[in-house]
Scaffold this motif. Structure first.
Motif, PDB file in Angstrom:
ATOM      1  N   HIS A   1      12.383  -4.951   4.309  1.00 45.58           N
ATOM      2  CA  HIS A   1      11.628  -6.183   4.105  1.00 45.58           C
ATOM      3  C   HIS A   1      12.592  -7.360   3.952  1.00 45.58           C
ATOM      4  O   HIS A   1      13.771  -7.182   3.629  1.00 45.58           O
TER       5      HIS A   1
ATOM      6  N   ALA B   1       3.599  -4.230   1.132  1.00 45.31           N
ATOM      7  CA  ALA B   1       4.439  -3.115   0.671  1.00 45.31           C
ATOM      8  C   ALA B   1       3.605  -2.133  -0.138  1.00 45.31           C
ATOM      9  O   ALA B   1       4.034  -1.642  -1.181  1.00 45.31           O
TER      10      ALA B   1
ATOM     11  N   TYR C   1       6.372 -13.384  10.422  1.00 47.35           N
ATOM     12  CA  TYR C   1       5.375 -12.401   9.999  1.00 47.35           C
ATOM     13  C   TYR C   1       4.024 -12.709  10.619  1.00 47.35           C
ATOM     14  O   TYR C   1       3.712 -13.854  10.967  1.00 47.35           O
TER      15      TYR C   1
ATOM     16  N   SER D   1       3.679   2.712   5.907  1.00 49.64           N
ATOM     17  CA  SER D   1       4.737   1.751   6.215  1.00 49.64           C
ATOM     18  C   SER D   1       5.792   2.419   7.073  1.00 49.64           C
ATOM     19  O   SER D   1       6.040   3.627   6.981  1.00 49.64           O
TER      20      SER D   1
ATOM     21  N   ASP E   1       9.792  -4.590   9.837  1.00 46.69           N
ATOM     22  CA  ASP E   1       8.923  -3.885   8.904  1.00 46.69           C
ATOM     23  C   ASP E   1       7.493  -3.894   9.430  1.00 46.69           C
ATOM     24  O   ASP E   1       6.951  -4.954   9.779  1.00 46.69           O
TER      25      ASP E   1
END
Length: 818
Positions: A144, A232, A630, A555, A572
């Motif tokens: 991340h 997360a 993102y 993840s 990520d």
């Protein structure tokens, strides 16, 4: 002689010297590899210079528990650089590796980047100059985008709340303010509801529904604070949609003796004062800590008038006792947080016309009546948070078991303007939470040195979490009592080599909650058709409404050190989910710290995000930079916004206590995209320039409308001057800061009570230094915020409907480490 840039990278820790079979089991349990401490003078090989060669050399340095280098092994790189790399590595100094907190044998991999002087572009091109050394951190190895503020960074911001401490240092962060002195953190457009806050490994549980309900976290008690941006949920659990805030206490003292830290701060705006003290002691297997602080502020002032009734008072106290024996560790901690603050007088309006009229005025109608005073008048809030935590670490033959039990009590009382004969609170909340976290980490598996997988390791584990929570409310109609039972199970693994890493995780969570509604609130939900009769049963004097939720998270992340020590690329791919809070389901009414009339929606479902976030980080001797993008698709996003009436205009609720704009909770499908990052030229030079900024875009996928409340574009510029230290003075720094915040133009003007405020530019200056006298370090700092006393309003602050933000503030800080 020419310069060489070198850096350190975390790799699987091994026993000092080539490990034997008997050593490998203990060595693989090393929890932190040796940390690089010093710099050395390096020479560029003449043969390489003549041939114009450049490149990287990777070496493994073996360090024993006494900090002695016992061996150096070249792992890769051109042979012409090997001799100089080995010589330089032998002259480095390290702190030892830690095995469950105790010094142990270990190793670290060092990367030397050899470049001719004309290509290096880093300081130290002259003969005999030292080069910059950077040890890697979790910020570099996490897939991340992540940034950590250490103890020195936190000391520079002492006396501020959590959000104010972080927002100036971390790209992508902003803050939300309400009508008191408190502020809440925002990461990538997501406010505290969608941020998971872990304090000393414990989920912080409190009333989060109000904009003035800032996290009850004392930054002084932290040794470091890490901001993990992006979903997360697989590793950290529900609520980690926008990111995670990890607040970690300082390490307990290991050496026998006593030490600590003291801080003092004074500020001109509000005539505030702050004092803090921490004492750490250790003897044999035992260590202990006692800490506390106190802050008091009078009412704050905007550039043209006093912000009436914004005085505040806060005090915190805490302590820890730790016992160690062999590899077993047990730590018992206690923290108490106490905060009392007035609610800004200007939020009260008698009619919708009065509310709309004050939107057009430059100052609140009664501003001339307010004075700067330390008195906290009604309305005000009084909040305490107590937590007892028991940490245990028990190593075994196959790994280590970590356990954390915590009990939290969050008490929130809010006081209305009432008759003099009434003395108690009108809103009284008690939130009790028991939690238990267990994580079993297996011993890292490391490939043999003579195999094709040399340098590859696998580490990870599994975990269980459990929670019981009870909320008891007494007061005006607002929020029901409820009980919750929750639990989760997760697994994570990380496979890494010398210059790459891949990690994956998966998680399942369940929550059962029963709310107990009184008859009046039950009927109001029934009449709105948000609750069905079959959803609840009448038990005693209340309606019991049970709900069950299940969710999963996954993840997958990757890290590639494209140029080890210089260029890192991260990707990520993560999901996270959030159960609807009880207030989002059942809230009906308003409170002093929540100056809107809110209506919940009992039929809300689980909110889930799917996100992708690429990050590129560059580190050289003359340039540091990180840029992260993102994109998050959030299904059933619980949108809190003004209710639009039949006429197409926002609605109001008129009560006997005043008139308030009506906000409602509603599910939508939303998309959040953006970019944030920083670039710093000359990070180690006498003159440095740092730019950091963020852009957020949030839209309703069903109709393409922009969401209100999204932070506007912002850019922070810092010009830093670092004079040469003299004598005992260390790291002197002068800084000029410029904060530019754009007007939020991407919003639906018809969906809000007032258009977004104009953009603004704020200037600030600061100076700081340290003075080292033996084992004592004295800290000195002065900071001026809003230097030119600029009038402005923040779009993410509810106060923007009523008043300007505070004006110029001069802060003076003094500190002592001993």
């Amino acid at each position: 002689m020419a310069s060489v840039l070198y850096s350190m990278s975390q790799t699987p820790a091994l026993a000092a010297g080539p490990p034997t079979g008997e050593q490998i089991d203990d060595a693989e349990r090393v929890t932190r590899p040796p940390q690089l401490l010093s710099q050395v003078t390096l020479s560029y090989p003449q043969q390489a210079l003549a041939d114009g060669l450049h490149g990287d050399v990777r070496v493994r340095v073996f360090v024993d528990a006494n900090r002695q280098i016992t061996g150096v092994k070249v792992l890769s790189g051109l042979e012409v650089f090997h001799e100089e790399a080995i010589s330089a590595a032998n002259r480095l100094t390290f702190s030892p590796a830690l095995l469950d907190g105790e010094p142990a044998d270990g190793s670290a991999v060092i990367f030397f980047h050899f470049a001719p002087p004309e290509l290096s572009g880093v300081p130290g091109d002259g003969p005999g100059e030292s080069m910059v050394v950077e040890a890697p951190s979790a910020d570099q190895t996490d897939t991340h985008s992540r940034q950590t503020l250490d103890a020195d960074d936190l000391a520079d911001g002492s006396g501020q709340g959590l959000a104010d401490t972080l927002v100036d240092e971390v790209p992508g962060m902003s803050r939300a303010r309400g009508s008191t002195a408190a502020a809440k953190p925002i990461i990538r457009g997501q406010s505290e509801r969608r941020l998971l806050l872990l304090d000393d490994g414990v989920r912080h549980e409190s009333q989060k529904w109000g904009p003035d309900h800032a996290p009850e976290i004392d930054p002084f008690s932290a040794g470091e604070i890490s901001v993990i941006k992006g979903a997360a949920g697989a590793r950290y659990g529900p609520d980690a949609i926008g990111g995670v805030l990890l607040v970690s206490p300082p390490q307990m003292r290991q050496e026998d003796g006593v030490g600590g830290r003291a801080l003092l701060m004074g500020a001109s705006n509000g005539r505030s004062g702050y004092g803090a003290l921490r004492l750490d002691g250790a003897s044999g297997n035992f260590s202990a800590r006692l800490e506390g602080n106190y802050a008091r502020s009078a009412a704050l002032s905007s550039p043209n008038y006093v912000l009436g009734n914004t005085a505040s008072e806060q005090w915190n106290v805490g302590g820890s006792v730790q016992w160690r024996r062999d590899d077993v560790k047990v730590r018992l901690s206690y923290k108490h947080y106490d905060f009392r603050a007035g609610v800004f007088y200007g939020i009260m309006n008698s009619t919708p016309a009065a509310f709309e009229a004050q939107l057009e005025q430059e100052r609140p109608p009664t501003a001339d009546l307010w004075t700067t005073t330390y008195e906290i008048d009604r309305p005000y809030q009084d909040v305490t948070h107590d937590r007892v935590t028991l940490h245990t670490v028990v190593p075994g033959e196959r790994g280590v078991l970590e356990g954390v039990y915590a009990f939290q009590i969050n008490l929130r009382r809010e006081f209305e303007q009432v008759r003099d004969t009434v003395t108690g609170p009108q809103y009284d909340f008690t939130l009790r939470t028991h939690s238990l976290d267990l994580v079993a980490k297996h011993n890292p598996w490391a490939a043999g040195e003579d195999t094709a997988l040399d340098g590859t390791s696998l580490e990870g584990g599994i975990g269980l979490q459990g929670l019981f929570q009870e909320n008891v409310y007494r007061g005006y109609s607002l929020l029901p009592n409820y009980r919750s039972f929750g639990g989760g199970i997760f697994a994570f693994e990380r496979l890494r080599g010398y210059d790459w890493a891949v990690e994956a995780g998966a998680r399942y969570d369940h929550l059962s909650r029963a709310a107990f509604l009184d008859e009046n609130d039950y009927n109001r939900h029934i009449s709105r058709d948000t609750l069905q009769a079959e959803d609840c049963e009448f038990v005693g004097e209340r309606y019991r409404c049970p709900l069950d939720y299940n969710t999963g998270s996954v993840s997958l992340g990757g890290l590639w050190q494209a140029m080890p020590g210089t260029l890192d690329v991260k990707l990520d791919l993560s999901s996270a989910s959030r159960f609807p809070n009880a207030d989002e389901l059942y809230l009906i009414g308003y409170a002093p710290s929540f100056p809107v009339f809110a209506q919940g929606a009992p039929d809300l479902e689980v909110e889930t995000t799917w996100g992708a976030s690429p990050t590129v980080a560059l580190q050289t001797g003359w340039l540091d930079a990180e840029v992260s993008g993102y994109a998050n698709l959030i299904n059933n996003y619980i949108y809190f916004a003004p209710e639009i009436g039949p006429s197409g205009e926002p609605s109001f609720d008129v009560t006997i206590r005043g008139t308030f704009p009506r906000y409602v909770y509603a599910p939508i499908d939303a998309t959040f995209t953006g970019v944030d990052g920083f670039i710093e030229v000359g990070p180690y030079s006498p003159v440095a320039l740092r730019l950091q900024g963020s852009i957020v875009r949030a839209v309703d996928r069903d109709n393409g409308d922009f969401l209100i409340g999204t932070p506007p574009d912002q850019l922070r510029s810092s010009l830093k001057l670092r004079p040469s230290p003299r004598g005992a003075m260390e790291e002197p720094e002068l800084s000029l800061n410029v904060d530019a915040v754009a007007k939020q133009t991407r919003t639906d003007l018809n969906a809000d009570f007032a258009p977004p405020p104009d953009g603004f530019v704020l200037f600030g200056v600061s100076a700081k230094t340290r003075l080292r006298l033996g084992e004592k370090v004295f800290r000195f700092g002065v900071e001026v915020n809003n230097l030119f006393n600029t009038i402005y309003r923040e779009y993410t602050s509810l106060t923007r409907y009523y008043a300007d933000q505070p004006g110029r503030d001069v802060q003076l800080r003094l500190g002592l480490d001993f």
